[in-house]
Write a protein that holds these residues in place. Structure first.
Motif, mmCIF file in Angstrom:
data_model
loop_
_atom_site.group_PDB
_atom_site.id
_atom_site.type_symbol
_atom_site.label_atom_id
_atom_site.label_comp_id
_atom_site.label_asym_id
_atom_site.label_seq_id
_atom_site.Cartn_x
_atom_site.Cartn_y
_atom_site.Cartn_z
ATOM 1 N N ARG A 1 5.644 -44.331 1.480
ATOM 2 C CA ARG A 1 4.967 -43.091 2.177
ATOM 3 C C ARG A 1 6.120 -43.143 3.352
ATOM 4 N NH1 ARG A 1 1.853 -39.978 -0.958
ATOM 5 N NH2 ARG A 1 1.238 -39.116 1.468
ATOM 6 N N ARG B 1 -8.670 -43.071 9.547
ATOM 7 C CA ARG B 1 -9.420 -42.674 8.509
ATOM 8 C C ARG B 1 -10.600 -43.330 8.109
ATOM 9 N NH1 ARG B 1 -7.283 -36.916 6.903
ATOM 10 N NH2 ARG B 1 -6.386 -37.743 4.864
ATOM 11 N N TYR C 1 -9.706 -42.036 2.450
ATOM 12 C CA TYR C 1 -7.708 -41.357 1.759
ATOM 13 C C TYR C 1 -7.024 -41.597 2.504
ATOM 14 C CZ TYR C 1 -6.436 -36.991 -0.211
ATOM 15 O OH TYR C 1 -6.034 -36.632 -0.953
ATOM 16 N N PHE D 1 -3.952 -44.545 3.949
ATOM 17 C CA PHE D 1 -3.334 -45.627 3.282
ATOM 18 C C PHE D 1 -3.282 -46.395 4.171
ATOM 19 C CE2 PHE D 1 -0.516 -42.425 1.641
ATOM 20 C CZ PHE D 1 -1.046 -43.063 -0.239
ATOM 21 N N GLY E 1 -4.018 -25.785 -1.290
ATOM 22 C CA GLY E 1 -3.731 -26.106 0.490
ATOM 23 C C GLY E 1 -2.523 -27.101 0.604
ATOM 24 N N CYS E 2 -1.922 -27.718 0.015
ATOM 25 C CA CYS E 2 -1.060 -28.502 0.338
ATOM 26 C C CYS E 2 -0.213 -28.830 -0.674
ATOM 27 C CB CYS E 2 -1.388 -30.107 1.250
ATOM 28 S SG CYS E 2 -1.649 -30.525 -0.239
ATOM 29 N N GLN F 1 -3.082 -33.914 -0.846
ATOM 30 C CA GLN F 1 -3.607 -34.430 -0.211
ATOM 31 C C GLN F 1 -4.561 -33.575 0.623
ATOM 32 O OE1 GLN F 1 -0.412 -34.034 2.318
ATOM 33 N NE2 GLN F 1 0.872 -36.103 0.987
ATOM 34 N N CYS F 2 -5.391 -32.349 0.041
ATOM 35 C CA CYS F 2 -6.067 -31.641 0.460
ATOM 36 C C CYS F 2 -7.259 -31.523 -0.583
ATOM 37 C CB CYS F 2 -5.667 -30.852 1.164
ATOM 38 S SG CYS F 2 -5.165 -29.474 -0.355
ATOM 39 N N LEU G 1 -10.604 -31.950 1.708
ATOM 40 C CA LEU G 1 -10.750 -32.238 2.899
ATOM 41 C C LEU G 1 -11.516 -29.962 2.512
ATOM 42 C CD1 LEU G 1 -7.695 -32.370 3.916
ATOM 43 C CD2 LEU G 1 -9.309 -33.618 3.511
ATOM 44 N N ARG H 1 2.908 -26.376 3.258
ATOM 45 C CA ARG H 1 2.045 -26.933 4.224
ATOM 46 C C ARG H 1 2.648 -27.824 5.055
ATOM 47 N NH1 ARG H 1 -2.452 -26.794 6.634
ATOM 48 N NH2 ARG H 1 -3.416 -25.979 4.253
ATOM 49 N N ASP I 1 2.579 -33.123 7.643
ATOM 50 C CA ASP I 1 0.878 -33.281 6.424
ATOM 51 C C ASP I 1 -0.068 -33.367 5.549
ATOM 52 O OD1 ASP I 1 1.725 -36.045 4.982
ATOM 53 O OD2 ASP I 1 2.502 -35.739 4.394
ATOM 54 N N LEU I 2 -0.807 -33.537 5.510
ATOM 55 C CA LEU I 2 -2.439 -33.181 5.605
ATOM 56 C C LEU I 2 -2.565 -34.919 5.052
ATOM 57 C CD1 LEU I 2 -4.001 -30.101 4.569
ATOM 58 C CD2 LEU I 2 -4.551 -31.152 6.400
ATOM 59 N N ALA I 3 -1.208 -36.239 4.751
ATOM 60 C CA ALA I 3 -1.835 -37.577 4.266
ATOM 61 C C ALA I 3 -1.569 -37.831 6.113
ATOM 62 C CB ALA I 3 -1.687 -38.361 3.383
ATOM 63 N N GLU I 4 -1.017 -37.755 6.466
ATOM 64 C CA GLU I 4 -0.247 -38.579 7.139
ATOM 65 C C GLU I 4 -0.444 -37.872 8.784
ATOM 66 O OE1 GLU I 4 0.996 -40.511 7.198
ATOM 67 O OE2 GLU I 4 1.268 -40.841 4.869
ATOM 68 N N TYR I 5 -1.277 -36.298 9.071
ATOM 69 C CA TYR I 5 -2.017 -35.798 10.241
ATOM 70 C C TYR I 5 -3.431 -35.737 9.614
ATOM 71 C CZ TYR I 5 -3.377 -32.251 13.981
ATOM 72 O OH TYR I 5 -4.851 -32.163 15.054
ATOM 73 N N MET I 6 -4.186 -36.156 9.988
ATOM 74 C CA MET I 6 -5.103 -36.695 9.746
ATOM 75 C C MET I 6 -6.434 -35.838 10.296
ATOM 76 S SD MET I 6 -5.000 -41.041 9.113
ATOM 77 C CE MET I 6 -4.543 -41.507 10.744
#
Lengths: 327, 201, 746
Positions: free
Chosen positions: A118, A234, A237, A239, B83-84, B88-89, B177, C271, C669-674
């Protein structure tokens, strides 16, 4: 995505032939990594051979109490499989700590073994990245490297191995079964992954066109307990910031088996044999666990924003060992 | 007058799509427009049979198209949201073979032959799915954009039957989300439906 | 009939939203629709020296590659807030597609249009750009131009009362610390999207916006069109939070692309592109210094600091607004400066100013309470002012103490033992924290049209916005009560510039602004209806004046005799009409100048902290608010808990990381911006005092933003209570908690 041809594999052998024939062909399984990276133009195959429906979807007992798992078994199915829940909780816990239910329903065992990092500079498609564009440099070294590895890195690459499942598989002494252009192989887990060194684009020992068809692992020692512990910002969800998979067997008041692997902190699923050796023969005390954790992080190279992971992963190791020792 | 987004047009487009044109829109050159070369090399369109909410669609699709874009752009089933586009959403959550997955990371071609169920397929005629009714009752959404994904995910959750407590529902819904912050209300709605189904058994 | 206002009614658009039939901007399909994908800059400052578009133009399905070379000429737009009379909504002065200049990393520099989305995305990737890059200023400490803005949201940027620094030196008990908040991004789940179609010289766009009239004005200005030749529709918006408040580039880029290819164009930002070319909340660095006497009365209040803006807009995050109104103090100093950076223009994000401002101020109040060895609720009660502390004006409504006490009671504040680390749950540390919530009452001009039919139904229209607040539901409730109709006979239409004018859905202003217009339109409708009956023989309304009649049970009746009336149907049938309508346009009066009009609240948080890992989990959260009359108890609660949820993200998770070497956003992105996920959010509780404000329409206040204010401080204060560690930099991450030292009270 760049244009590509799509074909459903007629069988494992046919799939191998199809992919081996074209240097830019790839196998497609659950797609949760590959499609994602194709949209980012990080992966640019010209052919996808969809192996998702090949009947590599069995979970079977092997003699002696181990399991043989087909490459296409979905992460969710493996996580909730009775034998895994009962005998290999570390794997169930690791799988269920990864991603989301939707992703676990799609992601396969074979695919997860090949899940890619990632690292944001790998994914962004433009920054210097030796893994994505060999020779271009590593933007993570001097960049936002909170998520990057403190173990197993090099001056070429500090990309973290992202999978939770693989950390558990590291302590299960898994063997990876493949079928490739040169025939079938059984690759010990410990030999499967490569550290980046100066060739971070090479992540495993697989040849082009070599298909993972399944994994197999033996039973744990009779009295052993296992556990996966993952720490993240978090509650779900996300890593791992740091994680540990542990197997511990205590007999007669001393540790008889210890296996520890780390996630979120290293460039590949990271077994720590020196820490394991230190534990065997000692009493399962907080002091012993702390000493093992210290040894486990020997040689760690902290970078600008990830130095906390060294202390964090030590604490994760200790807590994971304490949990199994108490359980 | 604005161009009228006539709902009937959707049927027309679907009909065309079912007739096999799919995404092969013809390019008409306008001012400053580059002439498009005919496709060469990889990427030839392929026949894909999609079964969505019980309806079969014989399509000819670009292999690249995700299930999400096929639903939204080809079949004009826009209930499923983007959304993404990267898993991720969860806004794109649909049920494939009864299991919840992210339609954005699923190639349309790879689900050919598997039944797909979207938010448009949850209600039975005018009767809302119990989760849909519970979402309204508990105000389990605000803007409504993540809602189809939350609903399909909740349908999958109830079928999987791994969640009992509120915390388990939260964990099992964490792939969806909601930026408006309707999470507690989603949990209330899911729990009400789960408990009602349990009591009915 | 009992009033509809105040009831917890289900949303009127709920069925559309749960069946997938609520259509958002990107979901309008038009004949011949093509897809546009933008190309963004990969340098933060400089100019494009060359576009190589050959490969993109050759790619299958491509209709056009639009660059500054072939883009139609557009006129400059006017910045948001730069006019008191026109609905200007420009978000950047950057001449996007009009010059080769680059002002930030991620700025749109080209648009590729193709027949399908996959074709357009691939071709966009094939566009090769070379730059002449210049060094960029990217952080609060860089060499960017530092200045004090002329005004901050129409208020003075600096306030000085007494000698604040002198009083701090002399104070018996004091605190003086610096707090930082990082950049945040809105992350509405619906990305910015536009479908644009030209019909000759007329333009229609479906856009995700909180301000259809602002986008219309922006597009008309850019393309040199009359306002009436542009129609903007946004019937549903998938979350905004301020990020869709101005006219962001997707709308005019889609319209530009549509003009070039002669087909309708859909343009949806990826995104990553939403992060790249829609501004977020600026980072802040704030000093809060408080002094008190031994009795816990404030003797001085200092709140100063720096936020960033961009080279292509001037945006001021008004972080010291809460300190202007919350607490009494004889000495006050409030000031703010901006630094101009080479970044995407920052913009409003839910509770702009008040949200980061309450983090600093309310952390500071907690630190002062610790220093005083005084309960933090009691400290706040002791400093409640009897008039506005900086303006000297009376309050229109101030039930702050009531909200604080209500929250404390519902939360069970009394069980808190004051010593940090004194409460435990097994291995985990337990912390309870409190902070004030604050948001001003804003009201804007609005208009509305009301129509009643012979069938006894009503249609109410206003070009305002629905992005989750429950606009149509609340306004239908208001109109139903005014018209004497059941709610289900009233339909409210919004989100279209073909409807009566409304301002931006921002500043928590929409509900009361539109309510005032609806109220006025209903009053005008009464006159219009009465005109049909007052001269009619046989009508019980004959000869009456408007003041003598009232809406009642689907008709008009004598105010003093409800039985003496007739239905809409009867009135209209006699007049040979099917319907009658009326419009009204209203502006706020001068009440906001004469009075201090604010909303208040108190946020109570209980955390669990793992002392080894530094992970914080929210166990319980209670918000109690003083927001006037609540229109819909169900949707209001949702607004409050939604704000709290976003505040929890701010406290523990959210930060937009910009690589200081390049200006690129690293976690776009929505994985790293939480943002918080389900598992991060426990059951949340929201309560309100409920007393109506005598000086606002319906006695209500807007409630969309106050819910987020104070949340981060409540969490940080709870974390301090759990651990003895004071985290003054958001977010409260594991590494910050692991490295922070325990602080002992002075």
């Amino acid at each position: 995505m760049n244009p590509f041809d799509y074909a459903r594999a007629a069988g494992a052998a046919a799939a191998v032939t199809q992919v081996a024939a074209s240097p830019r062909a790839k196998f497609l399984a659950g797609g949760t990594t590959l499609i994602d990276l194709m949209k980012l133009h990080v992966e640019t195959p010209d052919t996808l051979v969809d192996i998702g429906r090949l009947p590599l979807d069995k979970v079977e007992a092997v003699a002696g109490g181990g399991l043989a798992v087909g490459a296409n078994v979905r992460n969710s199915d493996l996580a909730y499989h009775d034998a895994v829940l009962a005998r290999f909780p570390v794997l169930s816990e690791a799988l269920l700590s990864g991603a989301s239910p939707q992703l676990r329903n799609a992601a396969t065992v074979g695919g997860n073994l090949l899940q890619r990092t990632r690292c944001p500079y790998f994914r962004d498609g433009v920054s210097p990245c030796n893994k994505r564009a060999p020779g271009s440099g590593c933007a993570a070294l001097g960049g936002h490297n909170r998520g990057n590895a403190v173990l197993g890195g090099s001056e070429s690459c500090i990309a973290t191995s992202a999978s939770d499942m693989c950390v558990a598989m590291a302590v299960l002494n898994v063997t990876i079964k493949t079928q490739g252009p040169k025939g079938e192989r059984a690759i010990p887990f410990a030999d499967f992954y490569l550290v980046p060194g100066e060739t971070p684009e090479r992540e495993t020992v697989l040849d082009h066109g070599e298909l993972i068809v399944g994994v197999e692992w033996p039973a744990l020692p009779a009295g052993a307990k296992s556990h996966y512990l993952k720490v993240r910002d978090r509650a779900s969800y996300q890593f791992a910031l740091a994680s540990a998979a542990v197997v511990l067997e205590v007999a007669g008041g001393v540790v008889t088996t210890a296996r520890v692997a780390l996630g979120g902190v290293a460039t590949k699923p990271w077994r720590v044999p020196d820490a394991e050796k230190l534990l065997v023969g000692r009493k399962p005390t907080a002091e012993a666990f702390a000493a093992a954790a210290e040894v486990a992080t020997k040689g760690a190279v902290p970078r600008t924003f990830n130095g906390f992971k060294v202390a964090l992963v030590r604490r994760v190791i200790v807590r994971a060992l304490e949990t199994v020792a108490a359980g | 007058m604005p161009p009228d987004p006539d709902p009937d047009r959707r049927d027309f487009i679907q009909g065309v799509a079912a007739g096999g044109l799919g995404v092969a829109l013809l390019s008409t050159a306008g001012p400053g427009v580059a002439a498009a070369d005919p496709p060469t090399g990889p990427g030839r369109a392929i026949p894909v049979q999609l079964t969505v909410n019980g309806q079969d669609h014989a399509l000819t699709l670009d292999p690249r198209i995700s299930l999400l874009d096929a639903l939204r752009e080809v079949l004009h089933l826009t209930g499923t949201k983007k959304g993404c586009d990267h898993g991720q959403c969860g806004a794109c959550t649909v049920l494939v073979d009864g299991r919840r997955v992210n339609a954005c990371l699923t190639l349309a071609a790879s689900v050919a032959g598997s039944p797909v169920r979207t938010v448009e397929g949850l209600a039975t005629g005018d009767d809302l799915h119990p989760l849909q009714a519970a979402f309204i009752k508990h105000d389990a959404f605000q803007c409504g954009y993540c809602t189809p994904g939350q609903l399909c995910s909740a349908v999958g959750l109830l079928k999987e039957a791994h969640a009992t407590t509120d915390d388990e529902v939260r964990e099992q819904m964490s792939g969806n989300l909601c930026r408006c912050g309707a999470y507690p209300n989603v949990v209330a709605a899911v729990q009400e439906v789960r408990l009602a189904a349990r009591d009915a058994r | 009939m009992t009033p509809a206002v105040g009831k917890p009614l289900d949303r009127v658009d709920g069925r559309q939203k749960v069946t997938g039939t609520a259509r958002f901007a990107a979901e309008y399909d038009l004949p011949g629709l093509a897809h546009g994908v933008i190309v963004t800059s990969t340098v933060a400052k400089g100019r494009v020296t060359a576009f190589d578009t050959a490969a993109a133009e050759r790619a299958p399905g491509v209709l056009a590659v639009v660059t500054p070379k072939n883009a139609p000429k557009l006129r400059p737009t006017e910045p948001f807030g730069s006019s008191e009379t026109k609905p200007v909504a420009g978000t950047t002065t950057a001449p996007v597609l009009q010059s080769d200049q680059v002002f930030w990393y991620g700025q749109p520099i080209a648009v590729v249009v193709a027949g399908t989305l996959d074709q357009a995305k691939y071709a966009a990737h094939l566009v090769r750009v070379t730059y002449d890059a210049k060094p960029a200023e990217l952080t609060l400490d860089s060499k960017g131009r530092v200045f004090v803005p002329d005004k901050v949201q129409q208020e003075e940027p600096e306030i000085t009362i007494g000698d604040a620094e002198g009083a701090l030196t002399a104070a018996a008990v004091k605190m003086d610390h610096t707090y930082t908040t990082p950049q945040h991004n809105h992350n509405a789940i619906e990305p910015h999207a536009t479908v644009a179609a030209w019909d000759g010289g007329k333009l229609t766009v479906y856009d995700t916006t909180q301000f259809v009239f602002g986008v219309r004005y922006d597009l008309a200005t850019r393309f040199g069109l009359k306002l009436d030749d542009v129609r903007v529709l946004a019937p549903f918006v998938g979350g905004g939070f301020g990020g869709k408040g101005g006219a962001w580039p997707q709308a005019f880029l889609a319209a530009t692309a549509a003009k070039v290819v002669g087909r309708p164009v859909k343009l949806v930002l990826g995104r990553d592109q939403v992060y790249a070319c829609v501004g977020g909340r600026t980072p802040t660095r704030q000093r809060v210094a408080l002094g008190a006497d031994a009795g816990g009365k404030l003797t001085t209040l200092i709140h100063t600091g720096r936020t960033s803006t961009s080279t292509t807009n001037t945006f001021t995050e008004q972080f010291n607004f809460p300190a202007r109104h919350l607490y009494a103090s004889p000495n006050i100093h409030l000031a703010q400066e901006l630094i101009e950076l080479d970044v995407c223009p920052p913009t409003f994000m839910r509770g702009p100013g008040e949200c980061p401002g309450t983090f600093a101020l309310e952390s500071g109040m907690d630190e002062l309470a610790v220093a005083l060895k005084l309960d933090p609720v009691e400290l706040r009660l002791r400093n409640d002012p009897d008039k506005d502390p900086t303006r000297g004006t009376p309050f229109s409504l101030r039930k702050y103490k009531e909200a604080l006490k209500l929250g404390a009671e519902k939360f069970g504040w009394a069980r808190r033992t004051p010593e940090p680390g004194s409460m435990k749950d097994g291995r985990l540390l337990v912390g309870l924290g409190v902070a004030s919530a604050f948001y001003p009452v804003y009201r804007m001009p609005s208009s509305a049209r009301v129509e009643v039919t012979a069938a006894g139904t009503a249609l109410v229209q206003c070009g305002c916005q629905e992005m989750g607040m429950g606009t149509a539901t609340a306004q239908a409730q208001i109109a139903a009560d005014l018209l004497g109709l059941p709610v289900d006979r009233v339909k409210f239409e919004l989100g279209d510039t073909a409807l009566p004018f409304a301002m931006v859905a921002g500043g928590s202003s929409q509900t009361i602004s539109v309510a005032a217009a609806v109220t006025a339109a209903v009053a005008a409708l009464k006159t219009a209806l009465l005109a049909l009956a007052e001269k009619a023989d046989g009508s019980p309304l004959k000869g009456l004046k408007a003041a003598d009649v009232a809406f009642r049970d689907g008709g008009l009746a004598r105010a003093d005799d409800p039985k003496a009336g007739e239905s809409f149907g009867a009135i209209l049938a006699r007049a040979g009409r099917k319907a009658v309508d009326a419009k009204a346009e209203v502006k706020p009066g001068d009440e906001a100048k004469k009075l201090s009009m604010q909303s208040y609240g108190a946020q109570f948080c209980e955390v669990r902290v793992d002392p080894d890992f530094g992970t914080v989990r929210i166990k319980r959260f209670v918000g109690a608010f003083d927001v006037g009359r609540v229109i819909n108890a169900k949707t209001a609660r949702s607004q409050f808990i939604g704000g709290i949820t976003m505040g929890l993200g701010m406290a523990l998770l959210e930060e937009t990381h910009r690589d200081p070497r390049t200006g690129r956003l690293v976690n776009a992105d929505l994985a790293e911006y939480m943002v918080p996920v389900h598992a991060d959010v426990p059951a949340l509780e929201a309560y309100w005092v409920g007393d109506p404000d005598p000086h606002t329409p319906m006695g209500a206040h807007g409630i969309g933003e106050i819910g987020i204010t104070g949340v981060a401080a409540a969490v940080a204060n709870a974390v301090y209570h759990a651990t003895g560690k004071r985290i003054r930099d958001l977010p409260i991450t594991p590494e910050r908690l692991m490295s922070a030292a325990r602080e002992s009270p002075r």
